[in-house]
Design a protein around this motif. Sequence first.
Motif, PDB file in Angstrom:
ATOM      1  N   ALA A  13       0.842  -1.198   0.000  1.00 46.20           N
ATOM      2  CA  ALA A  13       0.000   0.000   0.000  1.00 46.20           C
ATOM      3  C   ALA A  13       0.877   1.248   0.000  1.00 46.20           C
ATOM      4  N   LEU A  14       1.916   1.232   0.805  1.00 48.92           N
ATOM      5  CA  LEU A  14       2.830   2.363   0.865  1.00 48.92           C
ATOM      6  C   LEU A  14       3.533   2.542  -0.473  1.00 48.92           C
ATOM      7  N   ARG A  15       3.994   1.448  -1.053  1.00 48.31           N
ATOM      8  CA  ARG A  15       4.688   1.516  -2.345  1.00 48.31           C
ATOM      9  C   ARG A  15       3.783   2.130  -3.417  1.00 48.31           C
ATOM     10  N   SER A  16       2.534   1.662  -3.507  1.00 46.28           N
ATOM     11  CA  SER A  16       1.639   2.178  -4.543  1.00 46.28           C
ATOM     12  C   SER A  16       1.287   3.641  -4.284  1.00 46.28           C
ATOM     13  N   SER A  17       1.130   4.010  -3.028  1.00 46.34           N
ATOM     14  CA  SER A  17       0.825   5.399  -2.699  1.00 46.34           C
ATOM     15  C   SER A  17       2.002   6.315  -3.026  1.00 46.34           C
ATOM     16  N   LEU A  18       3.205   5.878  -2.695  1.00 48.79           N
ATOM     17  CA  LEU A  18       4.398   6.665  -3.021  1.00 48.79           C
ATOM     18  C   LEU A  18       4.579   6.763  -4.528  1.00 48.79           C
ATOM     19  N   HIS A  19       4.353   5.650  -5.225  1.00 46.06           N
ATOM     20  CA  HIS A  19       4.504   5.635  -6.680  1.00 46.06           C
ATOM     21  C   HIS A  19       3.550   6.645  -7.312  1.00 46.06           C
ATOM     22  N   GLY A  20       2.334   6.725  -6.775  1.00 46.68           N
ATOM     23  CA  GLY A  20       1.359   7.695  -7.268  1.00 46.68           C
ATOM     24  C   GLY A  20       1.805   9.126  -7.056  1.00 46.68           C
ATOM     25  N   ARG A  21       2.695   9.355  -6.104  1.00 48.42           N
ATOM     26  CA  ARG A  21       3.236  10.686  -5.829  1.00 48.42           C
ATOM     27  C   ARG A  21       4.568  10.922  -6.549  1.00 48.42           C
ATOM     28  N   GLY A  22       4.980   9.937  -7.337  1.00 45.92           N
ATOM     29  CA  GLY A  22       6.250  10.078  -8.040  1.00 45.92           C
ATOM     30  C   GLY A  22       7.457   9.833  -7.155  1.00 45.92           C
ATOM     31  N   GLN A  23       7.242   9.109  -6.044  1.00 45.52           N
ATOM     32  CA  GLN A  23       8.335   8.805  -5.122  1.00 45.52           C
ATOM     33  C   GLN A  23       8.464   7.301  -5.005  1.00 45.52           C
ATOM     34  N   ARG A  24       9.551   6.869  -4.375  1.00 47.75           N
ATOM     35  CA  ARG A  24       9.745   5.432  -4.244  1.00 47.75           C
ATOM     36  C   ARG A  24       9.780   5.014  -2.780  1.00 47.75           C
ATOM     37  N   LEU A  25       9.567   3.730  -2.578  1.00 46.01           N
ATOM     38  CA  LEU A  25       9.602   3.165  -1.230  1.00 46.01           C
ATOM     39  C   LEU A  25      11.044   2.837  -0.890  1.00 46.01           C
ATOM     40  N   THR A  26      11.642   3.662  -0.051  1.00 46.91           N
ATOM     41  CA  THR A  26      13.027   3.425   0.355  1.00 46.91           C
ATOM     42  C   THR A  26      13.018   2.491   1.572  1.00 46.91           C
ATOM     43  N   PRO A  27      14.125   1.828   1.812  1.00 51.39           N
ATOM     44  CA  PRO A  27      14.204   0.980   3.020  1.00 51.39           C
ATOM     45  C   PRO A  27      13.972   1.783   4.295  1.00 51.39           C
ATOM     46  N   GLN A  28      14.439   3.037   4.319  1.00 54.56           N
ATOM     47  CA  GLN A  28      14.264   3.870   5.510  1.00 54.56           C
ATOM     48  C   GLN A  28      12.783   4.163   5.761  1.00 54.56           C
ATOM     49  N   ARG A  29      12.041   4.478   4.704  1.00 55.47           N
ATOM     50  CA  ARG A  29      10.609   4.749   4.857  1.00 55.47           C
ATOM     51  C   ARG A  29       9.886   3.498   5.343  1.00 55.47           C
ATOM     52  N   GLN A  30      10.269   2.385   4.790  1.00 57.60           N
ATOM     53  CA  GLN A  30       9.654   1.121   5.181  1.00 57.60           C
ATOM     54  C   GLN A  30       9.967   0.807   6.653  1.00 57.60           C
TER      55      GLN A  30
END
Length: 160
Positions: A13-30
């Motif tokens: 869910a976080l990955r898809s939400s970030l992708h929609g914002r033009g950002q990526r899921l980094t290990p730190q965010r996770q």
Amino acid sequence: MPAVPAPELPAEALRSSLHGRGQRLTPQRQRVLALFERLGEGTHLSAEEVHQRLLRAEERVSLATVYRTLRLLSSMELLRELELPEGGRRFELASDDDHRDHHHLVCVRCGHTEEFESEAVLSAGEQAAGLHGFRLLECVLNVRALCPSCAAAESALVTV
């Protein structure tokens, strides 16, 4: 019978939400989001506390990254930010609407925070909003107090 889609895992869910914002899921965010998910609802942490817990778990994340990540996750409504009058900010895992209108007891000395729910507070908020023609969106009360430990320490100083 139509297939029911499987619920998304938090990272997905976080990955898809970030992708929609033009950002990526980094290990730190996770790592930051996973910390709050492990601790569950009702845990209120400052950025410094998040950083210290990640360091203790041998998760390498800079304090600056923690601050940026907390702001991002709050803007995405995955975390909620509690702004304290003393200038501190604490973050908690965003929860379902059933837990939305909860309130906080906040120790003015150490920052310890406890949640509580009160129909009376919610009713007073609804009544005040209606009286002035407002539509209530959220009702949150922060009660400034001393936690039992800080109150005991203060009492010990007074009796000396």
